[in-house]
Design a protein around this motif. Structure first.
Motif, mmCIF file in Angstrom:
data_model
loop_
_atom_site.group_PDB
_atom_site.id
_atom_site.type_symbol
_atom_site.label_atom_id
_atom_site.label_comp_id
_atom_site.label_asym_id
_atom_site.label_seq_id
_atom_site.Cartn_x
_atom_site.Cartn_y
_atom_site.Cartn_z
ATOM 1 N N ALA A 262 -36.266 -32.601 6.904
ATOM 2 C CA ALA A 262 -37.193 -33.161 7.766
ATOM 3 C C ALA A 262 -38.010 -32.791 8.888
ATOM 4 C CB ALA A 262 -36.607 -34.807 7.242
ATOM 5 N N GLY A 263 -37.557 -31.898 9.095
ATOM 6 C CA GLY A 263 -37.897 -30.991 10.343
ATOM 7 C C GLY A 263 -36.206 -30.912 11.098
ATOM 8 N N VAL A 264 -35.294 -31.169 10.614
ATOM 9 C CA VAL A 264 -33.446 -31.411 11.300
ATOM 10 C C VAL A 264 -33.031 -29.952 11.088
ATOM 11 C CG1 VAL A 264 -31.773 -32.293 11.735
ATOM 12 C CG2 VAL A 264 -33.895 -33.872 11.283
ATOM 13 N N SER A 265 -32.439 -29.364 11.739
ATOM 14 C CA SER A 265 -32.257 -28.078 12.049
ATOM 15 C C SER A 265 -31.414 -28.178 12.737
ATOM 16 C CB SER A 265 -33.264 -27.015 12.024
ATOM 17 O OG SER A 265 -34.008 -26.590 12.163
ATOM 18 N N LEU A 266 -29.481 -27.674 12.097
ATOM 19 C CA LEU A 266 -28.574 -27.198 12.336
ATOM 20 C C LEU A 266 -27.985 -25.842 12.882
ATOM 21 C CD1 LEU A 266 -25.880 -29.271 13.651
ATOM 22 C CD2 LEU A 266 -24.773 -28.708 11.345
ATOM 23 N N LEU A 267 -28.220 -25.627 14.097
ATOM 24 C CA LEU A 267 -28.547 -24.059 14.174
ATOM 25 C C LEU A 267 -26.997 -24.044 14.202
ATOM 26 C CD1 LEU A 267 -31.389 -23.680 16.231
ATOM 27 C CD2 LEU A 267 -30.659 -23.089 14.175
ATOM 28 N N HIS A 268 -26.370 -22.339 13.765
ATOM 29 C CA HIS A 268 -25.072 -22.166 14.344
ATOM 30 C C HIS A 268 -25.430 -20.316 15.117
ATOM 31 C CE1 HIS A 268 -21.165 -20.118 13.515
ATOM 32 N NE2 HIS A 268 -20.746 -20.563 14.624
ATOM 33 N N VAL A 269 -25.214 -20.322 16.674
ATOM 34 C CA VAL A 269 -24.815 -19.666 16.844
ATOM 35 C C VAL A 269 -23.827 -18.611 17.752
ATOM 36 C CG1 VAL A 269 -26.068 -18.189 19.308
ATOM 37 C CG2 VAL A 269 -27.259 -20.391 18.431
ATOM 38 N N GLY A 270 -23.887 -17.621 17.066
ATOM 39 C CA GLY A 270 -22.668 -17.020 17.052
ATOM 40 C C GLY A 270 -22.551 -15.292 17.607
ATOM 41 N N HIS A 271 -22.106 -14.816 19.081
ATOM 42 C CA HIS A 271 -22.771 -13.527 19.107
ATOM 43 C C HIS A 271 -21.031 -12.764 19.853
ATOM 44 C CE1 HIS A 271 -26.644 -13.706 18.958
ATOM 45 N NE2 HIS A 271 -26.881 -14.790 19.769
ATOM 46 N N ARG A 272 -21.363 -11.515 19.943
ATOM 47 C CA ARG A 272 -20.080 -10.920 20.558
ATOM 48 C C ARG A 272 -20.466 -9.761 21.295
ATOM 49 N NH1 ARG A 272 -14.691 -11.779 19.261
ATOM 50 N NH2 ARG A 272 -14.010 -12.305 16.456
ATOM 51 N N ARG A 273 -21.576 -11.244 22.419
ATOM 52 C CA ARG A 273 -21.776 -9.882 23.901
ATOM 53 C C ARG A 273 -21.484 -10.697 25.075
ATOM 54 N NH1 ARG A 273 -25.837 -6.579 24.942
ATOM 55 N NH2 ARG A 273 -25.160 -5.407 22.616
ATOM 56 N N PRO A 274 -20.931 -11.477 25.946
ATOM 57 C CA PRO A 274 -20.813 -11.908 27.443
ATOM 58 C C PRO A 274 -22.127 -12.978 27.734
ATOM 59 C CG PRO A 274 -20.557 -10.029 28.614
ATOM 60 C CD PRO A 274 -20.523 -9.786 27.012
#
Length: 426
Positions: A262-274
């Protein structure tokens, strides 16, 4: 329900005073006590307290107007609420206590005091005397989603506790829902689609919470109270029960759905640089429009030793120091708890150790791809990465402890904060 003291405790929170009061009254058993504080006079050092106790066959209500030496939340908790709960816990005629929080009091701050503050005359916190069965959050289906995505100030709704209270409505309503073990949904959405969207947001914000839909008009609150009480009794062993989580805790506990609905998202953002500090600051705009919540651990190049904790609700965001990366401090590994060490060991990088970006963003009316693109653009480029830590420390940093506008330094009761941005990254 976990083993503990014989007297139980249930915490009720919500910004709708009448609805929350109805739920709290329904949860008070015949030999129980109801404690409620009205903090609207806190700025003038005045506290209104109401206690309903069992006396024979009829409940008896006691009201009092108290004056505090300092009109603040901390004094309210230490000088009145916690001693009162200790007294009720030691009363053999009281089997259960229902604590109704003022709408302007953040539930996490109240529960942290219950678990951590040792009142005078006791050897431990209140939760050594009262078994916290759980937190009940009360929300209005018709208004909650708009409130959760807004940047309206508490003062605009008559919910501010003091004249200089700059918190937002979103911070309260999101915190109430996110912290609850049981959610009581009152009111009605404007239509079926709005209800689907509300359910999709709550499933991602509070995946461990059980939900009760209150009847349109609560004539006899008894059935509602019985249903909520049964859900509290059936909570799984890993239920939160008012325990504040450490900033090193997993961000996706409760296994929230990650698929878009329904247009609702849960984003998981992961990175290995600052992140580059100035570009991250500029990227905050995308976290403050069309989102309900962003939270997580941030690694900024100019502060390579510090774990920064970022948290937003609706149109307000704050970021502050939340500890030290284990890779940056030889003593930090021994000081960390077992869960933290195990998680760090699983993610350990040969070059960066446990340093990484871990953010979760709950989107309800924004383009998820735009958020990911903006955060990706805030990371150091390969050329910047090659400069090394000595050069990174010389980057202009809006997140230093002392810095000029557009950010305002805060040192509030929620902990040290290095920058706050409301209504956008100004």
């Amino acid at each position: 329900m976990p083993d503990g003291p014989g007297t139980g405790l249930t915490v009720v929170c919500g910004v709708d005073r009448p609805a929350s009061a109805t739920v709290a009254a329904a949860l008070r058993p015949p030999r129980g006590a109801l404690v409620a504080h009205d903090l609207r006079g806190l700025g003038e050092g005045v506290l209104h307290r109401r206690v309903v106790e069992h006396d024979g066959e009829q409940p008896v209500e006691h009201t009092a107007v108290l004056e505090l030496a300092h009109g603040c939340v901390s004094c309210t908790l230490r000088e009145d609420l916690l001693p009162l709960l200790v007294r009720l816990a030691r009363d053999p005629d009281v089997e259960h206590v229902v604590l109704l929080l003022d709408p302007g009091l953040e539930v996490e701050i109240a529960c942290e005091a219950l678990h951590a503050v040792v009142p005078d005359g006791t050897d431990g916190p209140v939760t050594d005397l009262l078994e916290l069965h759980g937190v009940v959050g009360v929300l209005d289906a018709a208004t909650w989603l708009d409130d959760a995505g807004s940047d309206d100030a508490l003062a605009e709704r008559g919910l501010a506790l003091t004249a200089d209270d700059e918190r937002t409505v979103a911070r309260l309503v999101v915190g109430h829902a996110e912290f609850a073990d049981v959610l009581v949904v009152t009111g009605r959405c404007g239509g079926a689609w709005e209800r689907v969207r509300l359910d999709a947001v709550l499933a991602r914000l509070a995946p461990r919470a059980a939900t009760v839909v209150a009847p349109a008009a609560v004539g006899d609150p008894g059935p509602l109270g019985a249903e909520v009480t049964a859900l509290l009794a059936a909570l799984p062993p890993d239920a939160r029960r008012g325990v504040p989580e450490d900033t090193q805790a997993p961000l996706l506990r409760g296994q929230p759905p990650l698929a878009r609905d329904a247009g609702v998202s849960l984003l998981h953002v992961g990175h290995r640089r600052p992140f580059h500090p100035e570009r991250l600051h500029a990227a905050f705009d995308v976290l403050l429009h069309g989102t309900v919540r962003a939270r997580g651990r941030v690694w900024v190049a100019s502060q390579p030793e510090h774990v920064l904790w970022l948290e937003s609700a609706g149109g307000a965001l704050q970021i502050g120091v939340a500890g030290t990366w284990l890779a940056a401090d030889p003593d930090a590994w021994d000081d960390a708890d077992d869960e933290h060490r195990a998680a760090a060991a699983l993610r350990w990088d040969e070059r960066w150790g446990d340093r990484e970006q871990q953010l979760v963003v709950l989107v309800h009316d924004a383009d998820p791809a735009g958020i990911v693109e903006a955060l990706d653009a805030a990371l150091l480029t390969d050329d910047e990465l090659a400069l090394g830590e000595d050069a990174w420390r010389r980057f202009d940093d809006p997140f230093e402890h002392r810095h000029a506008d557009p950010c305002e330094d805060l040192a509030g009761e929620a902990g040290p904060v290095t920058g706050r941005h409301e209504g956008g990254a100004r």
